[in-house]
Design an enzyme around this catalytic site. Structure first.
Site, PDB file in Angstrom:
ATOM      1  N   LYS A   1      48.781  15.895  36.933  1.00 57.80           N
ATOM      2  CA  LYS A   1      50.101  15.995  36.251  1.00 57.80           C
ATOM      3  C   LYS A   1      51.107  14.916  36.468  1.00 57.80           C
ATOM      4  O   LYS A   1      51.807  14.180  35.679  1.00 57.80           O
ATOM      5  CB  LYS A   1      50.874  17.208  35.959  1.00 57.80           C
ATOM      6  CG  LYS A   1      51.364  17.982  37.000  1.00 57.80           C
ATOM      7  CD  LYS A   1      50.235  18.597  37.864  1.00 57.80           C
ATOM      8  CE  LYS A   1      50.706  19.458  39.290  1.00 57.80           C
ATOM      9  NZ  LYS A   1      49.953  20.114  39.921  1.00 57.80           N
TER      10      LYS A   1
ATOM     11  N   GLY B   1      47.221  25.267  33.802  1.00 55.65           N
ATOM     12  CA  GLY B   1      45.797  25.947  34.216  1.00 55.65           C
ATOM     13  C   GLY B   1      44.961  26.268  32.914  1.00 55.65           C
ATOM     14  O   GLY B   1      44.465  25.533  32.326  1.00 55.65           O
TER      15      GLY B   1
ATOM     16  N   LYS C   1      55.119  18.274  34.816  1.00 62.35           N
ATOM     17  CA  LYS C   1      54.480  19.155  33.474  1.00 62.35           C
ATOM     18  C   LYS C   1      55.213  19.034  32.237  1.00 62.35           C
ATOM     19  O   LYS C   1      54.772  18.782  31.070  1.00 62.35           O
ATOM     20  CB  LYS C   1      54.108  20.436  33.980  1.00 62.35           C
ATOM     21  CG  LYS C   1      53.295  20.558  34.949  1.00 62.35           C
ATOM     22  CD  LYS C   1      53.174  22.059  35.424  1.00 62.35           C
ATOM     23  CE  LYS C   1      52.138  22.090  36.743  1.00 62.35           C
ATOM     24  NZ  LYS C   1      51.868  23.435  37.469  1.00 62.35           N
TER      25      LYS C   1
END
Length: 433
Positions: free
Chosen positions: A105, A134, A205
């Site tokens: 990321k 995830g 993210k």
């Protein structure tokens, strides 16, 4: 059965998880996909760890280019992390005609402007489901599942370390330092937890999610970012009294042709779905103009959840026969546009404010006068009647105002003779179901 040949760059936590899943679920993968996924090369500095994961010696190399340029590799999985040599290796792999899968990321947040155009020019896939959330398939959801939706807003708990710490503080009444030490012992926090607890990981993210949701380019370094190190157990307790939970929330939404994207501790209603996300779990709550609110929930990190997301990308590439079926950033490249990030001082919110004041008459009046001078009105007040050293915490909840106004008011309040020490404020997000 079609054979898909995979080369790994890195065989640590995630790389070893890929091997474990392939060993355990190979037959299932073949039955579902018609693909035989074969790891043909592995570049790593730690041969012993790779051998423990089941990697045969003949697959191992310490030279990234032996994987990147190999004729027996169709897909290169970058699982090293960091900015370099990961960026150079991916660009070289694209030039060599390889598809890319990455969980990195930070690399995407920093170098999206280089990497995605390079993939488009090479006519190769750059897949990154494992980079956010995830095991939560949020990347594929934004690229495909919500393709018909105007995303009204996106709100995420996307860092498991901070969610574990805040959950444990709320449940046990312990302070930040104690819970952080516990998280490190359990392996939920790194020895140096800075990227997590200061909000940097979540900022990486949410930059990716914002690009996908809105088809925009921007400098991720301009994202207003605040971590959880300043959250005390007193704040946790006061939040509960007002009916809130404190979470590190990543936010992305459009506001007047600018991007309101940010990461910070946030008070959210205890009754909201995000408030029920505890421990190391992650969740992304979004609102579409047709589907309304949706919540995607799951494990946000760890060897097997992340490796499962990596394999989902490998399978998607294999199923597509190497064709670029879906744009990497969810929008056709010609429609991806530059956008300005809303400055932190222009953020509009309700706020929780905690100030330590002398226990004497007239203090509240002085503070409300300062707030009023900055155009800030008060929704509620809570003051404890048990002073310590003649000082008490005064807690306010404001009506909606700008962060610039609030910071200006607090700077003035901290100069009053009746205040003792710096103030604390936390943003409040009410409209979550």
């Amino acid at each position: 059965m079609s054979v898909l040949r995979v080369g790994l760059l890195g065989c640590g936590t995630v790389g070893s998880g890929v091997f474990q899943i392939l060993s355990r679920n190979r037959e299932l993968l073949e039955q579902r996909t018609g693909l035989s996924i074969q790891v043909t090369r592995v570049a790593t500095k730690d041969f012993d760890r790779a051998r423990e994961a089941g990697v045969a010696d003949e697959l191992l190399t310490d030279d990234l280019m032996n994987v990147v340029e190999a004729d027996d590799v169709d897909v290169v999985c970058e699982l090293m992390g960091g900015l370099e040599p990961a960026r150079t290796a991916i660009l070289a792999a694209l030039k060599a005609g390889k598809h890319i899968v990455t969980a990195n990321k930070a690399l995407l947040a920093h170098h999206a402007a280089d990497l995605f155009p390079a993939a488009a020019e090479a006519g190769r896939e750059l897949a990154y489901e494992a980079s956010v959330g995830g095991s939560i398939p949020i990347i594929r959801a934004l690229k495909e599942g919500y393709v018909a939706e105007n995303i009204q807003g996106l709100y995420g708990i996307i860092n498991g370390t901070t969610n574990y710490i805040l959950s444990a503080m709320a449940d046990s009444g312990r302070d930040f330092s104690d819970v952080l030490a516990e998280a490190q012992q359990l392996g939920y926090a790194e020895a140096d937890p800075t990227f997590d607890v200061e909000g940097v990981d979540a900022a990486h993210k949410v930059a990716i999610l914002a690009m996908l949701a809105y088809g925009v380019r921007f400098d991720y370094r301009k994202i207003p970012t605040e971590g959880i190190t300043g959250i005390s157990k007193a704040d946790i307790d006061f939040a509960h009294r007002f009916g809130y939970r404190i979470k590190l929330i990543a936010i992305a939404r459009l506001q007047d042709e600018r991007l309101d994207v940010r990461v910070h501790p946030t008070m959210i209603p205890e009754t909201s779905q995000l408030a029920q996300v505890h421990g190391v779990f992650n969740a992304v709550y979004l609102e579409g103009d047709n589907v309304g609110p949706s919540l995607l929930f799951g494990r946000g990190a760890g060897s097997l959840p992340t490796a499962s997301a990596v394999l989902s990308d490998i399978v998607a590439i294999g199923r597509n026969g190497g064709a670029r079926r879906v744009p990497d950033l969810a929008y056709e490249p010609r429609f991806v546009r530059d956008i300005e990030v809303l400055p932190g001082e222009e953020i509009r919110s309700e706020y929780y404010v905690r100030v330590h004041v002398l226990d004497q008459p007239g203090v509240l009046g002085q503070i409300t006068t300062v707030l009023g001078g900055h155009g800030i009105s008060i929704a509620s007040v809570l003051q404890l009647d048990q002073p310590t050293d003649n000082k008490v915490p005064l807690v306010l909840v404001t009506h909606t105002t700008t962060e610039g106004n609030l910071r200006g008011a607090l700077a003035e309040i901290e100069q009053l003779y009746c205040t003792a020490g710096p103030s604390t404020f936390i943003r409040i997000l009410e409209n979550l179901s």
